[in-house]
Motif scaffolding. Structure first.
Motif, PDB file in Angstrom:
ATOM      1  N   ALA A 139      -1.392 -66.406  -7.102  1.00  0.00           N
ATOM      2  CA  ALA A 139      -0.211 -67.092  -7.649  1.00  0.00           C
ATOM      3  C   ALA A 139       0.163 -66.552  -9.022  1.00  0.00           C
ATOM      4  O   ALA A 139       1.057 -67.080  -9.668  1.00  0.00           O
ATOM      5  N   SER A 140      -0.512 -65.486  -9.470  1.00  0.00           N
ATOM      6  CA  SER A 140      -0.212 -64.979 -10.820  1.00  0.00           C
ATOM      7  C   SER A 140       1.176 -64.335 -10.835  1.00  0.00           C
ATOM      8  O   SER A 140       1.616 -63.756  -9.839  1.00  0.00           O
ATOM      9  N   GLY A 141       1.825 -64.427 -11.974  1.00  0.00           N
ATOM     10  CA  GLY A 141       3.176 -63.858 -12.091  1.00  0.00           C
ATOM     11  C   GLY A 141       4.183 -64.626 -11.255  1.00  0.00           C
ATOM     12  O   GLY A 141       5.041 -64.031 -10.600  1.00  0.00           O
ATOM     13  N   SER A 142       4.099 -65.959 -11.278  1.00  0.00           N
ATOM     14  CA  SER A 142       4.881 -66.753 -10.313  1.00  0.00           C
ATOM     15  C   SER A 142       6.392 -66.619 -10.519  1.00  0.00           C
ATOM     16  O   SER A 142       7.140 -66.676  -9.543  1.00  0.00           O
ATOM     17  N   LEU A 143       6.852 -66.434 -11.754  1.00  0.00           N
ATOM     18  CA  LEU A 143       8.300 -66.278 -11.962  1.00  0.00           C
ATOM     19  C   LEU A 143       8.787 -64.960 -11.346  1.00  0.00           C
ATOM     20  O   LEU A 143       9.800 -64.919 -10.631  1.00  0.00           O
ATOM     21  N   TYR A 144       8.029 -63.898 -11.612  1.00  0.00           N
ATOM     22  CA  TYR A 144       8.376 -62.594 -11.020  1.00  0.00           C
ATOM     23  C   TYR A 144       8.310 -62.674  -9.494  1.00  0.00           C
ATOM     24  O   TYR A 144       9.207 -62.185  -8.793  1.00  0.00           O
ATOM     25  N   ARG A 145       7.270 -63.318  -8.966  1.00  0.00           N
ATOM     26  CA  ARG A 145       7.138 -63.464  -7.505  1.00  0.00           C
ATOM     27  C   ARG A 145       8.350 -64.186  -6.922  1.00  0.00           C
ATOM     28  O   ARG A 145       8.920 -63.770  -5.903  1.00  0.00           O
ATOM     29  N   ALA A 146       8.736 -65.291  -7.584  1.00  0.00           N
ATOM     30  CA  ALA A 146       9.878 -66.066  -7.075  1.00  0.00           C
ATOM     31  C   ALA A 146      11.135 -65.209  -7.092  1.00  0.00           C
ATOM     32  O   ALA A 146      11.962 -65.265  -6.173  1.00  0.00           O
ATOM     33  N   SER A 147      11.282 -64.395  -8.143  1.00  0.00           N
ATOM     34  CA  SER A 147      12.501 -63.578  -8.246  1.00  0.00           C
ATOM     35  C   SER A 147      12.538 -62.510  -7.158  1.00  0.00           C
ATOM     36  O   SER A 147      13.595 -62.225  -6.581  1.00  0.00           O
ATOM     37  N   LYS A 148      11.399 -61.919  -6.849  1.00  0.00           N
ATOM     38  CA  LYS A 148      11.398 -60.866  -5.822  1.00  0.00           C
ATOM     39  C   LYS A 148      11.523 -61.466  -4.417  1.00  0.00           C
ATOM     40  O   LYS A 148      12.130 -60.869  -3.523  1.00  0.00           O
ATOM     41  N   ALA A 149      10.974 -62.685  -4.206  1.00  0.00           N
ATOM     42  CA  ALA A 149      11.187 -63.363  -2.916  1.00  0.00           C
ATOM     43  C   ALA A 149      12.675 -63.669  -2.747  1.00  0.00           C
ATOM     44  O   ALA A 149      13.243 -63.504  -1.653  1.00  0.00           O
ATOM     45  N   ALA A 150      13.316 -64.104  -3.837  1.00  0.00           N
ATOM     46  CA  ALA A 150      14.754 -64.396  -3.774  1.00  0.00           C
ATOM     47  C   ALA A 150      15.551 -63.108  -3.566  1.00  0.00           C
ATOM     48  O   ALA A 150      16.537 -63.092  -2.822  1.00  0.00           O
ATOM     49  N   LEU A 151      15.128 -62.035  -4.213  1.00  0.00           N
ATOM     50  CA  LEU A 151      15.802 -60.741  -4.009  1.00  0.00           C
ATOM     51  C   LEU A 151      15.725 -60.347  -2.535  1.00  0.00           C
ATOM     52  O   LEU A 151      16.720 -59.892  -1.941  1.00  0.00           O
ATOM     53  N   ASN A 152      14.542 -60.534  -1.926  1.00  0.00           N
ATOM     54  CA  ASN A 152      14.401 -60.210  -0.502  1.00  0.00           C
ATOM     55  C   ASN A 152      15.367 -61.045   0.336  1.00  0.00           C
ATOM     56  O   ASN A 152      15.975 -60.546   1.300  1.00  0.00           O
ATOM     57  N   SER A 153      15.519 -62.320  -0.038  1.00  0.00           N
ATOM     58  CA  SER A 153      16.443 -63.195   0.683  1.00  0.00           C
ATOM     59  C   SER A 153      17.882 -62.664   0.587  1.00  0.00           C
ATOM     60  O   SER A 153      18.617 -62.638   1.589  1.00  0.00           O
ATOM     61  N   VAL A 154      18.262 -62.218  -0.599  1.00  0.00           N
ATOM     62  CA  VAL A 154      19.621 -61.674  -0.786  1.00  0.00           C
ATOM     63  C   VAL A 154      19.802 -60.432   0.092  1.00  0.00           C
ATOM     64  O   VAL A 154      20.853 -60.232   0.717  1.00  0.00           O
ATOM     65  N   LEU A 155      18.760 -59.608   0.181  1.00  0.00           N
ATOM     66  CA  LEU A 155      18.859 -58.389   0.992  1.00  0.00           C
ATOM     67  C   LEU A 155      18.970 -58.726   2.478  1.00  0.00           C
ATOM     68  O   LEU A 155      19.751 -58.094   3.211  1.00  0.00           O
ATOM     69  N   ILE A 156      18.182 -59.715   2.926  1.00  0.00           N
ATOM     70  CA  ILE A 156      18.240 -60.119   4.338  1.00  0.00           C
ATOM     71  C   ILE A 156      19.653 -60.603   4.676  1.00  0.00           C
ATOM     72  O   ILE A 156      20.219 -60.257   5.730  1.00  0.00           O
ATOM     73  N   ASP A 157      20.256 -61.374   3.768  1.00  0.00           N
ATOM     74  CA  ASP A 157      21.636 -61.831   3.997  1.00  0.00           C
ATOM     75  C   ASP A 157      22.617 -60.649   4.025  1.00  0.00           C
ATOM     76  O   ASP A 157      23.568 -60.634   4.811  1.00  0.00           O
ATOM     77  N   THR A 158      22.380 -59.671   3.167  1.00  0.00           N
ATOM     78  CA  THR A 158      23.248 -58.484   3.134  1.00  0.00           C
ATOM     79  C   THR A 158      23.199 -57.769   4.483  1.00  0.00           C
ATOM     80  O   THR A 158      24.227 -57.321   5.006  1.00  0.00           O
ATOM     81  N   ALA A 159      21.992 -57.688   5.055  1.00  0.00           N
ATOM     82  CA  ALA A 159      21.868 -57.039   6.371  1.00  0.00           C
ATOM     83  C   ALA A 159      22.597 -57.843   7.446  1.00  0.00           C
ATOM     84  O   ALA A 159      23.252 -57.270   8.332  1.00  0.00           O
ATOM     85  N   LEU A 160      22.506 -59.178   7.365  1.00  0.00           N
ATOM     86  CA  LEU A 160      23.214 -60.008   8.355  1.00  0.00           C
ATOM     87  C   LEU A 160      24.727 -59.785   8.266  1.00  0.00           C
ATOM     88  O   LEU A 160      25.424 -59.772   9.269  1.00  0.00           O
ATOM     89  N   LEU A 161      25.219 -59.579   7.042  1.00  0.00           N
ATOM     90  CA  LEU A 161      26.661 -59.408   6.847  1.00  0.00           C
ATOM     91  C   LEU A 161      27.135 -57.983   7.126  1.00  0.00           C
ATOM     92  O   LEU A 161      28.260 -57.778   7.572  1.00  0.00           O
ATOM     93  N   HIS A 162      26.299 -56.989   6.803  1.00  0.00           N
ATOM     94  CA  HIS A 162      26.770 -55.593   6.830  1.00  0.00           C
ATOM     95  C   HIS A 162      25.981 -54.686   7.784  1.00  0.00           C
ATOM     96  O   HIS A 162      26.348 -53.519   7.942  1.00  0.00           O
ATOM     97  N   GLY A 163      24.914 -55.211   8.388  1.00  0.00           N
ATOM     98  CA  GLY A 163      24.109 -54.373   9.288  1.00  0.00           C
ATOM     99  C   GLY A 163      24.933 -53.816  10.438  1.00  0.00           C
ATOM    100  O   GLY A 163      24.746 -52.659  10.845  1.00  0.00           O
TER     101      GLY A 163
END
Ligand SMILES: NC(=O)c1ccc[n+]([C@@H]2O[C@H](COP(=O)([O-])OP(=O)(O)OC[C@H]3O[C@@H](n4cnc5c(N)ncnc54)[C@H](OP(=O)(O)O)[C@@H]3O)[C@@H](O)[C@H]2O)c1
Length: 222
Positions: A139-163
């Motif tokens: 659980a170390s670096g939890s803010l960074y972890r949360a931000s990269k999990a959210a970034l992954n979510s944004v990318l998954i949505d981008t693929a749904l829209l533009h794939g």
């Protein structure tokens, strides 16, 4: 000549990706937030634009400058780690990490995706295995972890829209890399990380769904 766009290329992994694509004869468009770093990118033969990814007008302006480019590869590399402690997060630290790592992606990926679609190319973000939810064991670096999990979510949505327009979306863990962020004791050099990312992008089959890959091409669970 294929074209690559690298966002956040002043130093570290982003800078090395620019250097390697130029060495291979690619046309490279790169961004950095300081004028002197843009001059350094131009000296490498890249076309350079000044951009702080947290600046909303700057992000929109990049869209105008890129107009109707055809991008075989676009990589959103800019990122920050934030505080090295895991205590109560200060508002300013939260905002800095989330604005750089997540909000910028929510603004830039919709601008970049159609340009990557023009080339049926690859749209990549520099995420981290620390953003994986299914493979998490610390659980170390939890803010960074949360931000990269959210970034992954944004990318998954981008693929749904533009794939379906031929945009293959890839989240990368670049390895633990000897940069300012990774530190001198990290596992691999920026050269090795960048070479792996480029080779993985070149060999990845087209996909309508986003994929999460280590720099060496091995899959990572979301
Ligand atoms: N190094 C690792 O071990 C590691 C591991 C996992 C993931 N990553 C990810 O890989 C990416 C690159 O990391 P790195 O190790 O190369 O880090 P780095 O050496 O700290 O470089 C970070 C880059 O991001 C740019 N940047 C930060 N905030 C920005 C902003 N607001 N606007 C524009 N550019 C901005 C920096 O520009 P300035 O020079 O202007 O600050 C710099 O070019 C990051 O997204 C990071 O989270 C790295």
């Amino acid at each position: 000549m294929p074209t690559a766009l690298i966002i956040g290329a002043s130093r570290g992994i982003g800078h090395e990706i620019v250097r390697q694509y130029r060495q291979d004869g690619w046309r490279v468009i790169a961004t950095a937030r300081k004028a002197q770093d843009c001059d350094m990118l131009k000296a490498l033969g890249a076309e350079a634009h000044q951009l702080d990814v947290t600046d909303v007008e700057g992000c929109a302006g990049l869209g105008w400058k890129l107009d109707d480019e055809k991008l075989e590869v676009a990589i959103l590399n800019a990122g920050v780690y934030g505080p090295r402690h895991d205590g109560f997060p200060a508002q300013a630290d939260f905002d800095a990490v989330m604005h750089t790592n997540v909000l910028a992606a929510m603004r830039l990926l919709p601008i970049l995706a159609p340009l990557v679609g023009n080339a049926k190319g690859k749209l990549a973000v520099l995420s981290s295995h620390m953003g994986s939810l299914s493979e998490r064991s610390s659980a170390s670096g939890s803010l960074y972890r949360a931000s990269k999990a959210a970034l992954n979510s944004v990318l998954i949505d981008t693929a749904l829209l533009h794939g379906s327009q031929g945009v293959t979306c890839v989240a990368f863990h670049p390895g633990w890399v000897r940069t300012e962020m990774g530190g001198a004791g990290a596992d691999i050099s920026p050269e090795e990380s960048a070479a792996g990312i480029r080779a993985t992008l070149a060999s990845l089959p087209a996909s309508k769904q986003a994929v999460f890959r280590n720099y060496d091409g091995s899959p990572i669970g979301w």
